[in-house]
Design a protein around this motif. Structure first.
Motif, PDB file in Angstrom:
ATOM      1  N   GLY A  45      -8.267 -13.104  -1.541  1.00  0.00           N
ATOM      2  CA  GLY A  45      -7.606 -13.695  -2.710  1.00  0.00           C
ATOM      3  C   GLY A  45      -6.119 -13.473  -2.527  1.00  0.00           C
ATOM      4  O   GLY A  45      -5.557 -13.857  -1.507  1.00  0.00           O
ATOM      5  N   THR A  46      -5.521 -12.791  -3.507  1.00  0.00           N
ATOM      6  CA  THR A  46      -4.087 -12.518  -3.340  1.00  0.00           C
ATOM      7  C   THR A  46      -3.826 -11.051  -2.984  1.00  0.00           C
ATOM      8  O   THR A  46      -2.680 -10.639  -2.851  1.00  0.00           O
ATOM      9  N   THR A  47      -4.896 -10.280  -2.842  1.00  0.00           N
ATOM     10  CA  THR A  47      -4.714  -8.849  -2.537  1.00  0.00           C
ATOM     11  C   THR A  47      -4.595  -8.625  -1.029  1.00  0.00           C
ATOM     12  O   THR A  47      -5.492  -8.988  -0.268  1.00  0.00           O
ATOM     13  N   PRO A  48      -3.484  -8.018  -0.593  1.00  0.00           N
ATOM     14  CA  PRO A  48      -3.345  -7.797   0.846  1.00  0.00           C
ATOM     15  C   PRO A  48      -4.305  -6.725   1.360  1.00  0.00           C
ATOM     16  O   PRO A  48      -4.726  -5.847   0.599  1.00  0.00           O
ATOM     17  N   VAL A  49      -4.627  -6.840   2.636  1.00  0.00           N
ATOM     18  CA  VAL A  49      -5.345  -5.771   3.332  1.00  0.00           C
ATOM     19  C   VAL A  49      -4.677  -4.447   2.984  1.00  0.00           C
ATOM     20  O   VAL A  49      -3.448  -4.359   2.937  1.00  0.00           O
ATOM     21  N   GLY A  50      -5.464  -3.437   2.712  1.00  0.00           N
ATOM     22  CA  GLY A  50      -4.894  -2.131   2.348  1.00  0.00           C
ATOM     23  C   GLY A  50      -4.809  -1.960   0.843  1.00  0.00           C
ATOM     24  O   GLY A  50      -4.524  -0.862   0.363  1.00  0.00           O
ATOM     25  N   GLY A  51      -5.066  -3.037   0.095  1.00  0.00           N
ATOM     26  CA  GLY A  51      -4.873  -2.964  -1.358  1.00  0.00           C
ATOM     27  C   GLY A  51      -6.159  -2.873  -2.158  1.00  0.00           C
ATOM     28  O   GLY A  51      -6.156  -3.079  -3.370  1.00  0.00           O
ATOM     29  N   PHE A  52      -7.280  -2.585  -1.490  1.00  0.00           N
ATOM     30  CA  PHE A  52      -8.560  -2.593  -2.213  1.00  0.00           C
ATOM     31  C   PHE A  52      -8.983  -1.210  -2.697  1.00  0.00           C
ATOM     32  O   PHE A  52     -10.100  -1.023  -3.178  1.00  0.00           O
ATOM     33  N   GLY A  53      -8.108  -0.229  -2.483  1.00  0.00           N
ATOM     34  CA  GLY A  53      -8.460   1.124  -2.926  1.00  0.00           C
ATOM     35  C   GLY A  53      -9.353   1.853  -1.942  1.00  0.00           C
ATOM     36  O   GLY A  53      -9.905   2.903  -2.266  1.00  0.00           O
ATOM     37  N   VAL A  54      -9.531   1.293  -0.761  1.00  0.00           N
ATOM     38  CA  VAL A  54     -10.296   2.004   0.278  1.00  0.00           C
ATOM     39  C   VAL A  54      -9.482   1.973   1.565  1.00  0.00           C
ATOM     40  O   VAL A  54      -8.690   1.047   1.774  1.00  0.00           O
ATOM     41  N   PRO A  55      -9.652   2.978   2.437  1.00  0.00           N
ATOM     42  CA  PRO A  55      -8.834   2.990   3.657  1.00  0.00           C
ATOM     43  C   PRO A  55      -9.194   1.877   4.631  1.00  0.00           C
ATOM     44  O   PRO A  55     -10.368   1.505   4.753  1.00  0.00           O
ATOM     45  N   LEU A 110      -5.449  11.979   1.639  1.00  0.00           N
ATOM     46  CA  LEU A 110      -6.073  11.508   2.883  1.00  0.00           C
ATOM     47  C   LEU A 110      -4.997  11.217   3.928  1.00  0.00           C
ATOM     48  O   LEU A 110      -5.126  11.600   5.101  1.00  0.00           O
ATOM     49  N   ALA A 111      -3.922  10.572   3.499  1.00  0.00           N
ATOM     50  CA  ALA A 111      -2.840  10.229   4.442  1.00  0.00           C
ATOM     51  C   ALA A 111      -2.264  11.501   5.064  1.00  0.00           C
ATOM     52  O   ALA A 111      -2.047  11.570   6.282  1.00  0.00           O
ATOM     53  N   THR A 112      -2.054  12.509   4.250  1.00  0.00           N
ATOM     54  CA  THR A 112      -1.489  13.759   4.773  1.00  0.00           C
ATOM     55  C   THR A 112      -2.455  14.423   5.752  1.00  0.00           C
ATOM     56  O   THR A 112      -2.065  14.917   6.809  1.00  0.00           O
ATOM     57  N   ARG A 113      -3.763  14.383   5.408  1.00  0.00           N
ATOM     58  CA  ARG A 113      -4.765  14.964   6.316  1.00  0.00           C
ATOM     59  C   ARG A 113      -4.732  14.232   7.662  1.00  0.00           C
ATOM     60  O   ARG A 113      -4.777  14.840   8.727  1.00  0.00           O
ATOM     61  N   LEU A 114      -4.610  12.913   7.596  1.00  0.00           N
ATOM     62  CA  LEU A 114      -4.573  12.122   8.841  1.00  0.00           C
ATOM     63  C   LEU A 114      -3.323  12.446   9.659  1.00  0.00           C
ATOM     64  O   LEU A 114      -3.380  12.505  10.893  1.00  0.00           O
ATOM     65  N   GLU A 115      -2.204  12.673   8.978  1.00  0.00           N
ATOM     66  CA  GLU A 115      -0.973  13.055   9.699  1.00  0.00           C
ATOM     67  C   GLU A 115      -1.186  14.368  10.438  1.00  0.00           C
ATOM     68  O   GLU A 115      -0.705  14.556  11.549  1.00  0.00           O
ATOM     69  N   HIS A 116      -1.923  15.284   9.817  1.00  0.00           N
ATOM     70  CA  HIS A 116      -2.208  16.562  10.488  1.00  0.00           C
ATOM     71  C   HIS A 116      -3.159  16.345  11.656  1.00  0.00           C
ATOM     72  O   HIS A 116      -2.948  16.872  12.750  1.00  0.00           O
ATOM     73  N   THR A 169       0.865  -1.189   0.000  1.00  0.00           N
ATOM     74  CA  THR A 169       0.000   0.000   0.000  1.00  0.00           C
ATOM     75  C   THR A 169       0.896   1.232   0.000  1.00  0.00           C
ATOM     76  O   THR A 169       1.894   1.238   0.708  1.00  0.00           O
ATOM     77  N   PRO A 170       0.544   2.271  -0.745  1.00  0.00           N
ATOM     78  CA  PRO A 170       1.432   3.450  -0.769  1.00  0.00           C
ATOM     79  C   PRO A 170       1.631   4.099   0.594  1.00  0.00           C
ATOM     80  O   PRO A 170       2.722   4.531   0.916  1.00  0.00           O
ATOM     81  N   ARG A 171       0.570   4.219   1.415  1.00  0.00           N
ATOM     82  CA  ARG A 171       0.750   4.982   2.657  1.00  0.00           C
ATOM     83  C   ARG A 171       0.221   4.236   3.883  1.00  0.00           C
ATOM     84  O   ARG A 171      -0.820   3.569   3.833  1.00  0.00           O
ATOM     85  N   CYS A 172       0.971   4.403   4.969  1.00  0.00           N
ATOM     86  CA  CYS A 172       0.545   3.892   6.280  1.00  0.00           C
ATOM     87  C   CYS A 172       0.695   5.057   7.254  1.00  0.00           C
ATOM     88  O   CYS A 172       1.767   5.654   7.330  1.00  0.00           O
TER      89      CYS A 172
END
Ligand code: T4K
Length: 395
Positions: A175-185, A211-217, A61-64
């Motif tokens: 399936g083979t898609t990890p948690v975080g990889g479905f395009g939703v937070p 969204l990730a940046t907003r959450l960091e704030h 996933t791009p951001r955590c």
């Protein structure tokens, strides 16, 4: 059912016992030396950044965005999405999922779950959508993933936001898609009792960098820069000592999965031979981390109720848990807010009255699982013996 023998275990064994791998303590204290050398204990420190990037890449996933716990992560996520009105979620979840909605001024609307995985039933979820609905929260429970494609299709069709409470689903896949990889937070929990623990902690996984940046704030009082708060934020930061615990634990997760899977399979083999008990299948829709061993008690066939068995286990120092009895809707403030909601939750009601979680992080798994399942057998045997005597007129 009087038992004069000493308890099966000298000390209590817990469902949520933190996982302390053989090398964990050393690895953690080594990292803590660095924390002290850095003289940086919290507020977006280097350990935190490192943990975030490792967890993001593990889940592809791009951001955590790590936070002080998953409950705060859920609250800030809901707030950051500017939601209003109603949110549909299962009642068969930890109370934090529902509390996060109410804390964010959203009305929880409880939905039933599917009997196979105990995750939200997409068909009922659709029937609960009104013009006030703004989002759906799916909960990946006990290592089983929600029906992600159907929930995504429903959210798209109705123009709703979708998020997942993935507190139990670290390193799981659909399936083979990890948690975080479905395009939703999605929100992970790193609580001490979880598969991947940082003492306390949680995180949002997302592919949305805004969204990730907003959450960091938001996790840092709303500050976007020194002397410049632009949002109503709060203190939801993860400390460097918690982040260090996460970094120390990461290399150990494959071993943990092997251990939990082996234990689950051992339990499963014993439990399949005890009439009236069954085990919740895990990994139904993909890869699980196998942490939870969840059994169901069929009172008719087993002879006693789940609650009687629960008490018997505690007498033996086996601290089983009734997760998530009585369901969120059965606790305040929801019980008073929605007194009649149980009527539309038959699967949830059935599950919360029959479910028991058994300890799975054990000192000596072969011996301990034999002992625990031995108690499960004994309680049934004693009951059927007593029943026969009563029926035969001897008691
Ligand atoms: N969504 C879901 C689906 C969740 O399951 C959770 C948390 C959340 C959201 C929120 O995540 P966080 O905000 O917590 O990050 C425990 C955990 O505190 C909670 O994190 C977890 N779910 C829930 C399933 O379990 P309780 O109220 O059952 O905690 P407690 O104190 O009874 O501990 C559980 C058992 O673990 C006890 O029998 C003792 C044992 N234990 C516990 C700790 C902390 C230990 O042996 N050692 C320990 O250090 O909620």
């Amino acid at each position: 059912m009087e038992n004069t023998l000493p308890p099966a275990f000298g000390n209590p064994i817990y469902v949520g016992k933190p996982i302390i791998d053989p090398d964990l303590e050393n690895a953690y204290f080594e990292l803590m030396k660095t924390v002290f050398r850095n003289g940086y204990f919290t507020n977006n420190g280097p350990m935190l950044k490192d943990l975030e990037s490792r967890v993001a890449s593990l889940h592809q996933t791009p951001r955590c965005v790590a936070m002080c716990n998953a409950t705060m992560a859920l609250i800030l996520l809901l707030r950051s999405m500017n939601l209003e009105g109603e949110v549909i979620l299962p009642s068969q979840t930890f109370i934090a999922t529902a509390h996060a909605c109410l804390f964010s001024n959203l009305t929880p609307v409880f939905c039933d779950v599917d009997p196979e995985t105990l995750t939200i039933d997409p068909v009922m979820a659709e029937s609960l959508v009104t013009n006030k609905t703004s989002a759906i929260i799916g909960v990946h429970l006990f290592g089983n993933m929600c029906d992600v494609p159907r929930l995504k299709a429903l959210a798209d069709k109705k123009g709703l936001k979708l998020i997942f409470d993935a507190a139990h689903a670290f390193n799981c896949t659909h399936g083979t898609t990890p948690v975080g990889g479905f395009g939703v937070p999605e929100v992970l929990s790193f609580h001490a009792t979880k598969f991947f623990g940082t003492f306390e902690g949680g995180a949002v996984l997302t592919n949305d960098s805004e969204l990730a940046t907003r959450l960091e704030h938001l996790r840092n009082f709303g500050f976007v820069d020194y002397d410049d708060a632009r949002h109503l934020g709060i203190n939801a930061k993860m400390t460097e000592s918690c982040a260090a615990m996460g970094i120390a634990s990461l290399p150990m997760i494959e071993k943990r999965i092997e251990m939990f899977k082996r234990n689950y399979q051992l339990y499963s083999a014993y439990i399949s031979r005890i009439p009236g008990l069954s085990i919740l299948p895990v990994g139904v829709r993909g890869k699980s981390n196998w942490q939870y061993v969840v059994i169901f008690v069929d009172q008719k066939e087993y002879g006693v109720s789940r609650d009687v068995l629960y008490k018997e286990l505690w007498k033996e120092n086996i601290i089983a848990r009734r997760y998530f009895y009585p369901g969120c809707h059965g606790m305040e403030p929801y019980r008073s807010m929605f007194p009649d909601v149980a009527e539309r939750l038959p699967v949830t009601m059935n599950a919360v009255s029959r479910v028991l979680c058994l300890p799975n992080n054990l000192e000596n798994p072969e011996r301990d699982i034999e002992k625990i399942t031995g108690v499960l057998r004994r309680v049934r045997k004693n009951t059927s013996k007593a029943r026969k005597l009563t029926e035969g007129g001897f008691a």
